[in-house]
Design a protein around this motif. Sequence first.
Motif, PDB file in Angstrom:
ATOM      1  N   ILE A   1      -2.526  22.411   6.200  1.00  0.00           N
ATOM      2  CA  ILE A   1      -2.067  23.994   5.637  1.00  0.00           C
ATOM      3  C   ILE A   1      -3.298  24.869   5.509  1.00  0.00           C
ATOM      4  N   ASP A   2      -4.396  24.442   4.990  1.00  0.00           N
ATOM      5  CA  ASP A   2      -5.743  25.404   4.744  1.00  0.00           C
ATOM      6  C   ASP A   2      -6.189  25.635   6.062  1.00  0.00           C
ATOM      7  N   ARG A   3      -6.295  24.741   6.983  1.00  0.00           N
ATOM      8  CA  ARG A   3      -6.707  25.155   8.152  1.00  0.00           C
ATOM      9  C   ARG A   3      -5.719  26.090   8.860  1.00  0.00           C
ATOM     10  N   ILE A   4      -4.459  26.044   8.796  1.00  0.00           N
ATOM     11  CA  ILE A   4      -3.600  27.103   9.472  1.00  0.00           C
ATOM     12  C   ILE A   4      -3.734  28.406   8.618  1.00  0.00           C
ATOM     13  N   ILE A   5      -4.160  28.326   7.368  1.00  0.00           N
ATOM     14  CA  ILE A   5      -4.192  29.641   6.553  1.00  0.00           C
ATOM     15  C   ILE A   5      -5.450  30.395   7.126  1.00  0.00           C
ATOM     16  N   ARG A   6      -6.451  29.481   7.088  1.00  0.00           N
ATOM     17  CA  ARG A   6      -7.939  30.125   7.740  1.00  0.00           C
ATOM     18  C   ARG A   6      -7.758  30.639   9.050  1.00  0.00           C
ATOM     19  N   GLU A   7      -6.972  30.085   9.980  1.00  0.00           N
ATOM     20  CA  GLU A   7      -6.923  30.571  11.470  1.00  0.00           C
ATOM     21  C   GLU A   7      -5.945  31.875  11.056  1.00  0.00           C
ATOM     22  N   GLU A   8      -4.828  31.734  10.461  1.00  0.00           N
ATOM     23  CA  GLU A   8      -4.020  33.203  10.376  1.00  0.00           C
ATOM     24  C   GLU A   8      -4.887  34.217   9.777  1.00  0.00           C
ATOM     25  N   GLY A   9      -5.525  33.763   8.870  1.00  0.00           N
ATOM     26  CA  GLY A   9      -6.422  34.762   8.203  1.00  0.00           C
ATOM     27  C   GLY A   9      -7.316  35.386   9.064  1.00  0.00           C
ATOM     28  N   GLY A  10      -7.980  34.547   9.749  1.00  0.00           N
ATOM     29  CA  GLY A  10      -8.881  35.389  10.822  1.00  0.00           C
ATOM     30  C   GLY A  10      -8.341  35.986  11.967  1.00  0.00           C
ATOM     31  N   ALA A  11      -7.191  35.917  12.330  1.00  0.00           N
ATOM     32  CA  ALA A  11      -6.432  36.471  13.336  1.00  0.00           C
ATOM     33  C   ALA A  11      -6.126  37.961  12.759  1.00  0.00           C
TER      34      ALA A  11
ATOM     35  N   LEU B   1       0.934  -1.259  -0.056  1.00  0.00           N
ATOM     36  CA  LEU B   1       0.042  -0.052  -0.090  1.00  0.00           C
ATOM     37  C   LEU B   1       0.996   1.148   0.067  1.00  0.00           C
ATOM     38  N   ASP B   2       0.488   2.213  -0.912  1.00  0.00           N
ATOM     39  CA  ASP B   2       1.240   3.436  -0.836  1.00  0.00           C
ATOM     40  C   ASP B   2       0.250   4.586  -0.058  1.00  0.00           C
ATOM     41  N   HIS B   3       0.574   5.225   0.697  1.00  0.00           N
ATOM     42  CA  HIS B   3      -0.134   6.137   1.674  1.00  0.00           C
ATOM     43  C   HIS B   3       0.273   7.587   1.298  1.00  0.00           C
TER      44      HIS B   3
ATOM     45  N   TYR C   1      -1.367  10.643   2.661  1.00  0.00           N
ATOM     46  CA  TYR C   1      -0.430  11.914   3.520  1.00  0.00           C
ATOM     47  C   TYR C   1      -0.495  13.247   2.863  1.00  0.00           C
ATOM     48  N   GLY C   2      -0.744  13.323   1.259  1.00  0.00           N
ATOM     49  CA  GLY C   2      -0.618  14.817   0.858  1.00  0.00           C
ATOM     50  C   GLY C   2      -1.809  15.441   1.008  1.00  0.00           C
ATOM     51  N   VAL C   3      -3.197  14.587   1.105  1.00  0.00           N
ATOM     52  CA  VAL C   3      -4.518  15.135   1.375  1.00  0.00           C
ATOM     53  C   VAL C   3      -4.481  15.705   2.629  1.00  0.00           C
TER      54      VAL C   3
END
Length: 124
Positions: free
Chosen positions: A111-121, A97-99, A103-105
């Motif tokens: 990264i998207d979650r961090i960008i949203r949190e930084e953008g909200g701050a 199996l190749d994960h 892992y990329g998803v």
Amino acid sequence: MRKKGQNGSRVNSDVQRVISHIISFDLKDPGISPITSVVKCEVTKDLSECKCYISVFGKHPSGEETLAALNRAEGFVRKRLAEVLNLRNTPEIHFELDHSIEYGVAMTSKIDRIIREEGGADET
């Protein structure tokens, strides 16, 4: 003059293409996920063994089921590979199996979650 290792990469890509076709069209095992892709094949120089990395879209149990079904069908896949490709030896196939896609998803969503949190701050 030909580059060193070029022949090996051709064999790898040919084996990958043929195994992918066999999994998609020739195997009728219900344990194999319909969305199974062959990510990479590594054939040894003496053509005795092949590591075939597969990726299964979906949950981990379906990946494990698909891997078990492919390991059961290894003889059939090897026989069909020998019929299609004219190689000196037909390699023993080891499915893994190749994960990397999962892992990329996961990394992209983090990264998207961090960008949203930084953008909200920044907006407040």
